[in-house]
Structure formats: C-alpha cells, structure tokens
Design a protein around this motif. Structure first.
Motif, PDB file in Angstrom:
ATOM      1  N   LEU A 172       0.782  -1.156  -0.080  1.00  0.00           N
ATOM      2  CA  LEU A 172      -0.089  -0.059   0.025  1.00  0.00           C
ATOM      3  C   LEU A 172       0.792   1.149   0.083  1.00  0.00           C
ATOM      4  O   LEU A 172       0.329   2.425   0.275  1.00  0.00           O
ATOM      5  CB  LEU A 172      -1.012  -0.122   1.462  1.00  0.00           C
ATOM      6  N   ILE A 173       2.093   0.913  -0.179  1.00  0.00           N
ATOM      7  CA  ILE A 173       2.884   2.163  -0.227  1.00  0.00           C
ATOM      8  C   ILE A 173       3.743   2.312  -1.251  1.00  0.00           C
ATOM      9  O   ILE A 173       4.496   1.362  -2.129  1.00  0.00           O
ATOM     10  CB  ILE A 173       4.212   2.051   0.986  1.00  0.00           C
ATOM     11  N   SER A 174       3.698   3.581  -2.079  1.00  0.00           N
ATOM     12  CA  SER A 174       4.513   3.723  -3.283  1.00  0.00           C
ATOM     13  C   SER A 174       5.409   5.159  -3.231  1.00  0.00           C
ATOM     14  O   SER A 174       5.022   5.761  -2.400  1.00  0.00           O
ATOM     15  CB  SER A 174       3.297   3.971  -4.262  1.00  0.00           C
ATOM     16  N   LEU A 226      -5.989   1.007  -2.158  1.00  0.00           N
ATOM     17  CA  LEU A 226      -7.223   0.674  -1.443  1.00  0.00           C
ATOM     18  C   LEU A 226      -8.187  -0.074  -2.078  1.00  0.00           C
ATOM     19  O   LEU A 226      -8.699  -0.913  -1.379  1.00  0.00           O
ATOM     20  CB  LEU A 226      -7.389   2.080  -0.768  1.00  0.00           C
ATOM     21  N   GLN A 227      -8.504   0.353  -3.253  1.00  0.00           N
ATOM     22  CA  GLN A 227      -9.714  -0.745  -3.770  1.00  0.00           C
ATOM     23  C   GLN A 227      -8.944  -2.063  -4.049  1.00  0.00           C
ATOM     24  O   GLN A 227      -9.856  -2.773  -3.817  1.00  0.00           O
ATOM     25  CB  GLN A 227      -9.977   0.161  -5.184  1.00  0.00           C
ATOM     26  N   GLN A 228      -7.954  -2.201  -4.396  1.00  0.00           N
ATOM     27  CA  GLN A 228      -7.291  -3.564  -4.836  1.00  0.00           C
ATOM     28  C   GLN A 228      -7.375  -4.569  -3.701  1.00  0.00           C
ATOM     29  O   GLN A 228      -7.595  -5.875  -3.762  1.00  0.00           O
ATOM     30  CB  GLN A 228      -5.885  -3.331  -5.355  1.00  0.00           C
ATOM     31  N   CYS A 229      -7.153  -3.891  -2.391  1.00  0.00           N
ATOM     32  CA  CYS A 229      -7.482  -4.695  -1.041  1.00  0.00           C
ATOM     33  C   CYS A 229      -8.635  -4.749  -0.531  1.00  0.00           C
ATOM     34  O   CYS A 229      -8.914  -5.422   0.515  1.00  0.00           O
ATOM     35  CB  CYS A 229      -6.182  -4.174  -0.251  1.00  0.00           C
ATOM     36  N   GLN A 230      -9.775  -4.215  -1.244  1.00  0.00           N
ATOM     37  CA  GLN A 230     -11.062  -4.101  -1.093  1.00  0.00           C
ATOM     38  C   GLN A 230     -11.299  -3.487   0.406  1.00  0.00           C
ATOM     39  O   GLN A 230     -12.264  -3.578   1.077  1.00  0.00           O
ATOM     40  CB  GLN A 230     -11.592  -5.668  -0.843  1.00  0.00           C
ATOM     41  N   ALA A 239      -3.096   3.971   2.802  1.00  0.00           N
ATOM     42  CA  ALA A 239      -2.047   3.975   1.684  1.00  0.00           C
ATOM     43  C   ALA A 239      -1.373   5.328   1.654  1.00  0.00           C
ATOM     44  O   ALA A 239      -1.705   6.291   1.797  1.00  0.00           O
ATOM     45  CB  ALA A 239      -2.903   3.831   0.354  1.00  0.00           C
ATOM     46  N   PHE A 240       0.024   5.223   1.205  1.00  0.00           N
ATOM     47  CA  PHE A 240       0.912   6.381   1.049  1.00  0.00           C
ATOM     48  C   PHE A 240       1.699   6.427  -0.210  1.00  0.00           C
ATOM     49  O   PHE A 240       2.276   5.309  -0.446  1.00  0.00           O
ATOM     50  CB  PHE A 240       1.977   6.062   2.233  1.00  0.00           C
ATOM     51  N   SER A 241       1.564   7.465  -0.634  1.00  0.00           N
ATOM     52  CA  SER A 241       2.425   7.844  -2.144  1.00  0.00           C
ATOM     53  C   SER A 241       3.259   8.971  -1.793  1.00  0.00           C
ATOM     54  O   SER A 241       2.948   9.936  -1.164  1.00  0.00           O
ATOM     55  CB  SER A 241       1.574   8.234  -3.015  1.00  0.00           C
ATOM     56  N   ARG A 242       4.560   8.846  -2.305  1.00  0.00           N
ATOM     57  CA  ARG A 242       5.793  10.017  -1.905  1.00  0.00           C
ATOM     58  C   ARG A 242       6.221   9.933  -3.439  1.00  0.00           C
ATOM     59  O   ARG A 242       6.507   9.110  -4.054  1.00  0.00           O
ATOM     60  CB  ARG A 242       6.661   9.535  -1.127  1.00  0.00           C
ATOM     61  N   ALA A 243       6.354  11.334  -3.659  1.00  0.00           N
ATOM     62  CA  ALA A 243       6.963  11.916  -5.008  1.00  0.00           C
ATOM     63  C   ALA A 243       8.362  11.826  -4.889  1.00  0.00           C
ATOM     64  O   ALA A 243       9.016  12.002  -3.717  1.00  0.00           O
ATOM     65  CB  ALA A 243       6.119  13.140  -5.385  1.00  0.00           C
TER      66      ALA A 243
END
Length: 380
Positions: free
Chosen positions: A150-152, A171-175, A212-216
C-alpha cells in the motif's frame, strides 16, 4: 507445507471449558490424520506451562516437545466458539486453532493470523459467520495485501491528485474501499499535515481500516504549498485514529519523507507500539531517535511459542516502542510486543534478529533482550 481446507474448519461449536475445547481440537487433529492418539496430553501440558491465548479472542493450543514425535504431518484445525470459552482469568477464546507441526509449514498461517489479529472487522466476521467458504476466504486473506504493497515511493509526478489516485487504487485493490470512495476522495480537498505531507479521505465507501501512502520523487507546489507525499485513509472505526495522532509529530513526518517501505508500514500500523502520548498533549514521546542492536538466536528449536512468550512478556514492561526483524529472511520490522507476530518471524537457531527501540526506556529494553537471548529465553 500444509494445505488448509474447509474440512479443517468447524463452526458453531460449544465447549463448557478450555480443557474440553482443547480435547475437541485434539480429536479433530487425530481424525484428520495429522497426529497420533496421545497428542492431547502434550497440548494440555503446553497449556499448563504457558497460556496459548494470543489476544482478540484467538487461542492456538499445540503440543509440547515431548509429543512432537506423535505428529504424522503438519496440519491445522480451527474451531469457532460463538459464545466464547473461558481461556484464563480474563479472556474468552472465540477462535481456537489447533496446531500440529513437524516442520515450519504452519508458519504461513501464523503470518496471516498476525495480519488479522488486530483487524476487528475480520475477527468479528470469523466469530459470527455460518458460511465455511466465507470463513476460509476471510481467514486466508485472499485479498489482504502486504502492508508495504500500500506504499508507493519515488513517483515521478507533480500532481497531488495523481498521488491520491494511486492511493485510492491501492485501497480498492485490497477491498478496503469501493467505487464510491474513489469518486469521493478524488473530489474532496486534501488536508496539509505539515512538511509537505497531505491527508485525503472520503465519507463514502469505506469498507475496512487501511492506509495507503504515496511519495513523489521530488517535492512540488500545490496552490503555493509544498507537496511531497499523500496519505489516504479508509476507516470504519476509531482504531485508525492512533495513526492520525502519531502523524502530528514532526519526527514521524520526517520519517515518512525519508524512510523505507518497511519503516513507513510500521508507522502506519495503528497497533504498532510507537507512541507514548500523554492524555493532555497526544504527542509522541520526545525520545524518538531509535537505537538498535542485532542478536543471534541460540535456542535449538528456534523462537517457537514458549520462548516468544517469554520475550514478549518482558518487553511489554518497558515504556518504549520495540520492533524486531529477522535478517535471515529479510522480514519486515514488526512489533516485538505482539506474540503472534513474533512467532510468525519463523526465527530459527542461528538467525540474526535486529531490534529497533524508540522511547524513554529503549536502552533498558535492548539490554533486557540481550540478557534474555544470552540465557536462551528461559530454555535449557
């Protein structure tokens, strides 16, 4: 390895006490061809030595060293007791999972249980469902991702919306969310937490707690404010609030901006024992800088339930966050105060364990670990 089947799951069971529940489990293990008669004695012996209650309504009775020769093949049997069975003075067991292991094949299930142990929604479902297929699917977590999934990190984008969309997709992928959530979160404004970290959520379509966490790759500006990362949360109860309180701390925010996937996954785990907040401030303990040490496990049988319980019971006494990693298997850092997670490390004799401690009594906690491991965690 073993293959858990629906035949190993027994719903709507009843037992008047713990001993009867363990006897039912042992009999099922015998009938399924996993163990020889006599294994029950070893299970009762193990229970007399130390409770096999793990928490959140789950117990895992299993045999002792003396009855290991009675194991014909690795297997698991699961009994659901919707009314609960008194397991010790304070706890009721609703899910009793009997283990028979002649190797480490059952550890895959233990890892899955470690993931589920703090998922109150899933535990409630497993305790109440009357559908064996649904029980099996939920228990085995067919849709449960590794927290690191869940981390990008290092995304090549200069769009806050893109980071949010990436999180929503995960988040949707893991329902954890449905389509309503995705539409709502993309249409809702983000909240700046500080240091370039933004928070997004939605009021619709939340199905379970998840982050879920996304970092540029590089920071950029959004309406004149710095953006480096976006945290998107799905929430169905107050458990996720522990994460939100934790994120108010500048040191934690900095770790989110610089840490690895494994480090970030630990920070976003609501049940990770990382905070020492006071009721007044809700802030993290000021002793946030971690210290670490590596120890080699000496126990001939590895870190099975009994030595793991000794380790966890000692570490729970310290006002510190303590995480542990099995360097031999390159596992994630997990809470060293969670018995099930420690067992699921699959640590064997000679494995190197990395402990990371943060907090007021971090130094004392690592010294305790050193002494425990030097003394084989109470085993001769």
């Amino acid at each position: 390895m073993f293959e858990l089947t629906e035949n190993d799951i027994h719903l709507s069971s009843q037992a008047v006490n713990k001993d009867q529940a363990i006897e039912m489990v042992a009999q099922a293990l015998i009938q399924s061809g996993y163990v020889e008669p006599g294994y029950l004695a070893g299970m009762l012996e193990r229970e007399a030595q130390i409770t096999t209650y793990l928490g959140n309504g789950i117990a895992i009775p299993h045999g002792s060293v003396t009855t290991r020769a009675l194991v014909k093949k690795t297997g698991v049997t699961i009994f659901q007791f919707p009314q609960g069975v008194a397991w010790d003075k304070e706890n009721l067991a609703y899910l009793v999972i009997g283990l028979a292991a002649d190797s480490d094949g059952h550890l895959a299930l233990l890892r899955q249980l470690a993931h589920l142990l703090h998922d109150t929604e899933t535990i409630k479902h497993l305790i109440t469902t009357q559908d064996v297929s649904a029980f099996y699917t939920r228990l085995m977590g067919k849709n449960a991702p590794n927290p690191s999934d869940l981390i990008s990190l290092d995304l090549d984008t200069t769009s806050l919306l893109t980071l949010t969309a990436r999180n929503a997709e995960k988040l949707q992928q893991c329902q954890a969310v449905n389509n309503e959530f995705v539409r709502d979160v993309l249409a809702s404004p983000a909240l700046p937490l500080g240091q370039g970290i933004w928070l997004t959520d939605a009021t619709l379509g939340n199905q379970k707690n998840a982050c879920a966490f996304s970092r540029a790759k590089n920071a950029f500006l959004h309406h004149g404010k710095v953006v480096q990362a976006v945290l998107t949360i799905a929430t169905i109860d107050d458990n996720i609030h522990r994460v939100l309180i934790r994120l108010l701390d500048d040191n934690v925010q900095q770790q989110l901006l610089t840490g690895s996937k494994e480090d970030i996954a630990l920070l976003l785990d609501p049940d990770a024992d990382l905070t020492h907040a006071t009721a007044q401030s809700g802030r993290l303990n000021e002793h946030i800088e971690p210290i670490e040490a590596i120890f080699t496990l000496r126990n001939p049988q590895g870190l099975h339930a009994r030595p793991a319980a000794v380790l966890v019971s000692h570490l729970k006494k310290y006002n510190a966050s303590i995480a542990v990693q099995n360097l031999e298997t390159n596992s994630q850092l997990i809470s060293a105060k969670s018995l099930l997670k420690v067992i699921a490390l699959s640590a064997q004799q000679g494995h190197r364990l990395r402990f990371v401690a943060t907090g007021e009594e971090a130094q004392q906690a690592l010294q305790c670990v050193r002494e425990l491991i030097d003394n084989n965690l109470g085993e001769t």
